[in-house]
Design a protein around this motif. Structure first.
Motif, PDB file in Angstrom:
ATOM      1  N   ALA A 106      33.058  -7.720 -39.729  1.00 21.96           N
ATOM      2  CA  ALA A 106      32.775  -9.114 -39.379  1.00 21.96           C
ATOM      3  C   ALA A 106      31.672  -9.173 -38.321  1.00 21.96           C
ATOM      4  O   ALA A 106      31.421  -8.206 -37.601  1.00 21.96           O
ATOM      5  CB  ALA A 106      34.041  -9.790 -38.860  1.00 21.96           C
ATOM      6  N   GLU A 107      30.996 -10.309 -38.262  1.00 22.38           N
ATOM      7  CA  GLU A 107      30.034 -10.520 -37.189  1.00 22.38           C
ATOM      8  C   GLU A 107      30.784 -10.567 -35.854  1.00 22.38           C
ATOM      9  O   GLU A 107      31.948 -10.928 -35.808  1.00 22.38           O
ATOM     10  CB  GLU A 107      29.272 -11.836 -37.422  1.00 22.38           C
ATOM     11  N   PRO A 108      30.153 -10.169 -34.741  1.00 28.29           N
ATOM     12  CA  PRO A 108      28.717  -9.894 -34.613  1.00 28.29           C
ATOM     13  C   PRO A 108      28.303  -8.458 -34.957  1.00 28.29           C
ATOM     14  O   PRO A 108      27.139  -8.131 -34.872  1.00 28.29           O
ATOM     15  CB  PRO A 108      28.466 -10.180 -33.134  1.00 28.29           C
ATOM     16  N   GLN A 109      29.261  -7.594 -35.348  1.00 27.89           N
ATOM     17  CA  GLN A 109      28.900  -6.211 -35.657  1.00 27.89           C
ATOM     18  C   GLN A 109      28.246  -6.072 -37.021  1.00 27.89           C
ATOM     19  O   GLN A 109      27.458  -5.145 -37.234  1.00 27.89           O
ATOM     20  CB  GLN A 109      30.141  -5.316 -35.612  1.00 27.89           C
ATOM     21  N   LEU A 110      28.564  -6.958 -37.950  1.00 32.18           N
ATOM     22  CA  LEU A 110      28.137  -6.792 -39.334  1.00 32.18           C
ATOM     23  C   LEU A 110      26.634  -6.567 -39.464  1.00 32.18           C
ATOM     24  O   LEU A 110      26.189  -5.556 -40.028  1.00 32.18           O
ATOM     25  CB  LEU A 110      28.557  -8.019 -40.157  1.00 32.18           C
ATOM     26  N   SER A 111      25.827  -7.496 -38.986  1.00 27.82           N
ATOM     27  CA  SER A 111      24.374  -7.436 -39.210  1.00 27.82           C
ATOM     28  C   SER A 111      23.730  -6.187 -38.616  1.00 27.82           C
ATOM     29  O   SER A 111      22.973  -5.488 -39.301  1.00 27.82           O
ATOM     30  CB  SER A 111      23.704  -8.700 -38.669  1.00 27.82           C
ATOM     31  N   PRO A 112      23.995  -5.844 -37.345  1.00 29.54           N
ATOM     32  CA  PRO A 112      23.370  -4.624 -36.816  1.00 29.54           C
ATOM     33  C   PRO A 112      23.875  -3.345 -37.465  1.00 29.54           C
ATOM     34  O   PRO A 112      23.103  -2.400 -37.658  1.00 29.54           O
ATOM     35  CB  PRO A 112      23.709  -4.667 -35.319  1.00 29.54           C
ATOM     36  N   LEU A 113      25.165  -3.302 -37.832  1.00 31.79           N
ATOM     37  CA  LEU A 113      25.687  -2.113 -38.507  1.00 31.79           C
ATOM     38  C   LEU A 113      25.042  -1.933 -39.871  1.00 31.79           C
ATOM     39  O   LEU A 113      24.646  -0.826 -40.250  1.00 31.79           O
ATOM     40  CB  LEU A 113      27.200  -2.206 -38.660  1.00 31.79           C
ATOM     41  N   ARG A 114      24.954  -3.020 -40.613  1.00 34.51           N
ATOM     42  CA  ARG A 114      24.339  -2.939 -41.940  1.00 34.51           C
ATOM     43  C   ARG A 114      22.873  -2.547 -41.826  1.00 34.51           C
ATOM     44  O   ARG A 114      22.367  -1.759 -42.634  1.00 34.51           O
ATOM     45  CB  ARG A 114      24.479  -4.273 -42.662  1.00 34.51           C
ATOM     46  N   GLU A 115      22.186  -3.079 -40.812  1.00 34.68           N
ATOM     47  CA  GLU A 115      20.772  -2.736 -40.644  1.00 34.68           C
ATOM     48  C   GLU A 115      20.596  -1.259 -40.302  1.00 34.68           C
ATOM     49  O   GLU A 115      19.694  -0.595 -40.833  1.00 34.68           O
ATOM     50  CB  GLU A 115      20.167  -3.611 -39.549  1.00 34.68           C
ATOM     51  N   LEU A 116      21.450  -0.722 -39.448  1.00 30.88           N
ATOM     52  CA  LEU A 116      21.368   0.691 -39.103  1.00 30.88           C
ATOM     53  C   LEU A 116      21.666   1.561 -40.320  1.00 30.88           C
ATOM     54  O   LEU A 116      20.980   2.563 -40.567  1.00 30.88           O
ATOM     55  CB  LEU A 116      22.335   1.012 -37.965  1.00 30.88           C
ATOM     56  N   ALA A 117      22.685   1.178 -41.097  1.00 33.20           N
ATOM     57  CA  ALA A 117      23.002   1.940 -42.309  1.00 33.20           C
ATOM     58  C   ALA A 117      21.857   1.882 -43.309  1.00 33.20           C
ATOM     59  O   ALA A 117      21.535   2.879 -43.970  1.00 33.20           O
ATOM     60  CB  ALA A 117      24.292   1.400 -42.939  1.00 33.20           C
ATOM     61  N   THR A 118      21.210   0.724 -43.423  1.00 32.05           N
ATOM     62  CA  THR A 118      20.073   0.582 -44.340  1.00 32.05           C
ATOM     63  C   THR A 118      18.917   1.461 -43.899  1.00 32.05           C
ATOM     64  O   THR A 118      18.249   2.096 -44.728  1.00 32.05           O
ATOM     65  CB  THR A 118      19.627  -0.891 -44.389  1.00 32.05           C
ATOM     66  N   LEU A 119      18.663   1.519 -42.585  1.00 33.98           N
ATOM     67  CA  LEU A 119      17.595   2.378 -42.075  1.00 33.98           C
ATOM     68  C   LEU A 119      17.893   3.842 -42.369  1.00 33.98           C
ATOM     69  O   LEU A 119      17.028   4.582 -42.856  1.00 33.98           O
ATOM     70  CB  LEU A 119      17.431   2.161 -40.573  1.00 33.98           C
ATOM     71  N   GLU A 120      19.114   4.281 -42.112  1.00 33.75           N
ATOM     72  CA  GLU A 120      19.442   5.687 -42.352  1.00 33.75           C
ATOM     73  C   GLU A 120      19.369   6.026 -43.838  1.00 33.75           C
ATOM     74  O   GLU A 120      18.918   7.117 -44.215  1.00 33.75           O
ATOM     75  CB  GLU A 120      20.832   5.988 -41.797  1.00 33.75           C
ATOM     76  N   TRP A 121      19.797   5.093 -44.688  1.00 29.77           N
ATOM     77  CA  TRP A 121      19.727   5.348 -46.123  1.00 29.77           C
ATOM     78  C   TRP A 121      18.281   5.390 -46.592  1.00 29.77           C
ATOM     79  O   TRP A 121      17.948   6.106 -47.538  1.00 29.77           O
ATOM     80  CB  TRP A 121      20.514   4.299 -46.887  1.00 29.77           C
TER      81      TRP A 121
END
Length: 263
Positions: A106-121
């Motif tokens: 859930a937000e507020p963690q959702l957006s930054p976590l997803r962005e970090l995972a997208t960068l690593e992928w």
């Protein structure tokens, strides 16, 4: 039980959360005096899950450091339950993790976590992307003057273009260097970030807004002469020089593949 049914039963057991083998599977297997079938299956089950978790840790080290070992393992196990391996290569295991995070956190963690995972992928995608003959400095030196006007390019297959809303690059770099993670910060403006492979190494860098706009235009079908014209309003008579400087940088980075005439 037919072989295909036995394989499906074993697959379902390995992908399941419980290490307790189902009776119908145990009936098909024979253990040894040293190791019973149930114990052997449990060892296989736990080793299989441990290998999957190890792959996710390798692909998402910054995400693990940010969440902590226990929380990352909870996320990984929930992800594996929803998205068990569907490809013969474990290289694709983490493909859906950024998407899964969107429905798990859930937000507020959702957006930054997803962005970090997208960068690593993106680094995994860049490393395994198809090879391509990118434009080189030698190619540009041999280019006839008349061809510069119509020169058009696309991004190399390994290039991933991300729009980052947070200081995700700083988080990733700190994790990579084994340093404490900085405080999460939302950027005033989105940052364009490129991740790609060149000379067998994965690379990354952020782009200033003017360069990002110019690169999008150039790889979006604009010719070099068109790029120079597009830069005139902001750069005036220096537009051709600025276009040349950026083009030299993009070529040096190994970002571009030349498009053939008429492509």
């Amino acid at each position: 039980m037919q072989l295909s049914a036995l394989q499906q039963a074993l697959q379902a057991y390995l992908a399941g959360a419980s290490d307790r083998p189902p009776a119908e599977l145990l009936e098909q297997l024979q253990g040894s005096a040293a190791l019973g079938a149930a114990d052997g299956l449990r060892i296989y089950h736990n080793a299989y899950r441990a290998r999957l978790l190890a792959v996710l840790r390798e692909d998402f080290p910054a995400l693990q450091q940010w969440l902590g070992t226990e929380s990352f393992e909870q996320l990984a196990l929930a992800y594996l339950a929803a998205w068990p391996p569907r490809h013969f290569s474990l290289r694709w295991l983490g493909e859906k993790l950024p998407e899964f995070i969107a429905g798990y956190v859930a937000e507020p963690q959702l957006s930054p976590l997803r962005e970090l995972a997208t960068l690593e992928w993106a680094f995994t995608l860049a490393f395994d992307a198809a090879d391509a003959e990118v434009l080189s400095a030698a190619d540009m030196a041999c280019l006839p003057a008349e061809d510069w006007v119509s020169l058009r390019s696309s991004l190399a297959p390994s290039v991933n273009w991300l729009q980052l809303q947070y200081n995700t690059l700083a988080l990733w770099k700190a994790a990579k260097d084994g340093e404490p993670l900085p405080e999460l910060i939302r950027l005033p403006d989105a940052c364009s970030c490129l991740v790609w492979r060149h000379d067998l190494l994965c690379r990354y860098r952020s782009l200033e807004p003017d360069e990002a706009t110019a690169l999008r235009s150039f790889v979006g079908g604009e010719s070099f002469s068109g790029l120079c014209a597009a830069l005139l309003p902001h750069h005036g008579e220096q537009a051709p020089l600025q276009a040349a400087v950026w083009l030299r940088q993009w070529v040096s980075d190994g970002l571009l593949v030349r498009l053939k005439a008429g492509a």
